[in-house]
Design an enzyme around this catalytic site. Structure first.
Site, PDB file in Angstrom:
ATOM      1  N   ASP A  19       0.819  -1.221   0.000  1.00 41.88           N
ATOM      2  CA  ASP A  19       0.000   0.000   0.000  1.00 41.88           C
ATOM      3  C   ASP A  19       0.849   1.267   0.000  1.00 41.88           C
ATOM      4  OD1 ASP A  19      -2.465   1.280  -0.068  1.00 41.88           O
ATOM      5  OD2 ASP A  19      -2.574   1.447   2.121  1.00 41.88           O
ATOM      6  N   HIS A  37       2.242   3.581  -9.067  1.00 41.45           N
ATOM      7  CA  HIS A  37       2.084   2.157  -9.423  1.00 41.45           C
ATOM      8  C   HIS A  37       3.238   1.706 -10.310  1.00 41.45           C
ATOM      9  CE1 HIS A  37      -1.738   2.348  -7.559  1.00 41.45           C
ATOM     10  NE2 HIS A  37      -2.347   3.020  -8.511  1.00 41.45           N
ATOM     11  N   LEU A 131      10.220 -20.870  -4.205  1.00 44.32           N
ATOM     12  CA  LEU A 131       9.177 -20.011  -3.626  1.00 44.32           C
ATOM     13  C   LEU A 131       7.912 -19.992  -4.494  1.00 44.32           C
ATOM     14  CD1 LEU A 131       8.377 -17.541  -1.691  1.00 44.32           C
ATOM     15  CD2 LEU A 131       9.426 -16.098  -3.446  1.00 44.32           C
TER      16      LEU A 131
HETATM   17  C1  IPE Z   1      -5.458  -2.586  -0.099  1.00 45.76           C
HETATM   18  O1  IPE Z   1      -5.123  -1.262  -0.304  1.00 45.76           O
HETATM   19  C2  IPE Z   1      -5.490  -3.324  -1.397  1.00 45.76           C
HETATM   20  C3  IPE Z   1      -4.209  -3.509  -2.069  1.00 45.76           C
HETATM   21  C4  IPE Z   1      -3.026  -3.160  -1.616  1.00 45.76           C
HETATM   22  C5  IPE Z   1      -4.295  -4.171  -3.325  1.00 45.76           C
HETATM   23  P1  IPE Z   1      -6.240  -0.129  -0.450  1.00 45.76           P
HETATM   24  O2  IPE Z   1      -5.515   1.141  -0.680  1.00 45.76           O
HETATM   25  O3  IPE Z   1      -7.240  -0.529  -1.444  1.00 45.76           O
HETATM   26  O4  IPE Z   1      -6.908  -0.141   1.017  1.00 45.76           O
HETATM   27  P2  IPE Z   1      -7.778   0.947   1.758  1.00 45.76           P
HETATM   28  O5  IPE Z   1      -8.798   1.433   0.787  1.00 45.76           O
HETATM   29  O6  IPE Z   1      -6.848   2.045   2.175  1.00 45.76           O
HETATM   30  O7  IPE Z   1      -8.335   0.246   2.937  1.00 45.76           O
HETATM   31  C1  IPE Z   2      -1.543   0.306  -3.369  1.00 43.31           C
HETATM   32  O1  IPE Z   2      -1.344   1.685  -3.386  1.00 43.31           O
HETATM   33  C2  IPE Z   2      -1.830  -0.262  -4.738  1.00 43.31           C
HETATM   34  C3  IPE Z   2      -3.209  -0.711  -4.949  1.00 43.31           C
HETATM   35  C4  IPE Z   2      -4.168  -0.665  -4.084  1.00 43.31           C
HETATM   36  C5  IPE Z   2      -3.517  -1.257  -6.256  1.00 43.31           C
HETATM   37  P1  IPE Z   2      -2.563   2.688  -3.417  1.00 43.31           P
HETATM   38  O2  IPE Z   2      -2.914   2.926  -4.833  1.00 43.31           O
HETATM   39  O3  IPE Z   2      -3.663   2.232  -2.546  1.00 43.31           O
HETATM   40  O4  IPE Z   2      -1.885   4.015  -2.828  1.00 43.31           O
HETATM   41  P2  IPE Z   2      -2.460   4.926  -1.663  1.00 43.31           P
HETATM   42  O5  IPE Z   2      -2.757   4.035  -0.509  1.00 43.31           O
HETATM   43  O6  IPE Z   2      -3.668   5.605  -2.190  1.00 43.31           O
HETATM   44  O7  IPE Z   2      -1.335   5.868  -1.365  1.00 43.31           O
HETATM   45 MG    MG Z   3      -4.055   2.430  -0.562  1.00 42.74          MG
END
Ligand code: IPE
Ligand code: IPE
Ligand code: MG
Length: 248
Positions: A19, A37, A131
């Site tokens: 995240d 990303h 793995l």
């Molecule tokens: C969780 O992250 C999902 C992934 C890392 C794929 P999100 O960014 O979607 O989670 P929330 O919305 O902060 O809970």
């Molecule tokens: C995690 O990073 C990737 C996915 C959920 C696909 P985010 O896109 O949720 O990035 P933040 O949490 O908004 O910074």
């Molecule tokens: Mg996120």
């Protein structure tokens, strides 16, 4: 750090909520979250290679949740494209490192081209014995549980299963993680203290490790080793008392 790890007390399965990509991009002054990303690939490489190096057996990466479908279309499209690019780029390295690829989630929801690339990479690496990397795609814990329930209900309806025979073991093998041990350690970057609908059943007794001030694109293998080091000094009691655990 790596040398300090106890090889006899490694988590067999590590699950990661990758995240903070969007916030990473913003912090760098970019308005487009997709930039974050795109820069997450290095971290994915590092966590896979680091896990392989020390002998972790299963690594699940939460790459796209059921709820992530609600993001702006441009972001969803970019993520689906990046998924394919990542798999293509990483396939030779996966082979070199004896990595087997697997997936959990409702992957029929993915665009056709992503599904094809994913399934072909899974087939291609199926004989590797190192793995196992499991990509959680269009995955959510609630989806997994409902899906398992449907499979069980079908068997009851068909008369091949008695209600009395429904138990935790049967439920476990009805989940999408069938055959995969439950995670021992769950790592989340980005500082949020939540599960975000990840493996709700499977994480029941996982140890959680949160990186408070680290966004996913900055994750390196040293961070993985730091989390494992912390895991190794914890006492996993599974409901028992500390005295009981020490006697075991
Ligand atoms: C969780 O992250 C999902 C992934 C890392 C794929 P999100 O960014 O979607 O989670 P929330 O919305 O902060 O809970
Ligand atoms: C995690 O990073 C990737 C996915 C959920 C696909 P985010 O896109 O949720 O990035 P933040 O949490 O908004 O910074
Ligand atoms: Mg996120």
């Amino acid at each position: 750090m790596k040398e300090q790890l106890d090889r006899n007390n490694l988590p067999k399965h590590i699950a990661v909520i990758m995240d903070g990509n969007g916030r990473w991009a913003k912090q760098k002054g970019f308005t487009d979250r997709i930039f974050g990303h795109r820069n997450a690939l290095k971290a994915v490489k590092e966590v896979i290679e680091g896990s392989g190096e020390i002998g972790v057996q299963y690594l699940t990466l939460y790459a796209f949740s059921t709820e992530n479908w609600n993001r702006p279309k441009a972001e969803v499209d970019a993520l689906m494209m990046l998924l394919v690019k990542t798999i293509k780029d990483e396939l030779p390295t996966m082979h070199k490192n004896n990595v087997r690829l697997d997936t959990i989630g409702d992957i029929h929801n993915l665009p056709e081209y992503s599904q094809k690339e994913l399934l072909s990479a899974i087939d291609d690496t199926k004989n590797n014995t190192g793995l196992t990397v499991i990509l959680a795609l269009s995955y959510s814990g609630k989806w997994d549980i409902v899906n398992a329930t449907k499979k069980i209900a079908e068997q009851v309806k068909a008369g091949t299963l008695a209600i009395e025979d429904i138990n935790e073991s049967l439920f476990e093998i009805s989940l999408d993680t069938k055959g995969i041990p439950n995670p021992d350690l769950m790592i989340r970057t980005g500082g949020d203290h939540r599960i975000s609908n990840f493996m709700l059943w499977q994480l029941a007794y996982a140890e959680l490790y949160i990186f408070e001030n680290l966004f996913w694109p900055d994750f390196r293998r040293e961070h993985l080793f730091e989390a494992i080091k912390d895991y190794q000094v914890r006492e996993r009691r599974f409901g028992r008392t500390s005295e009981q655990v020490k006697m075991m």
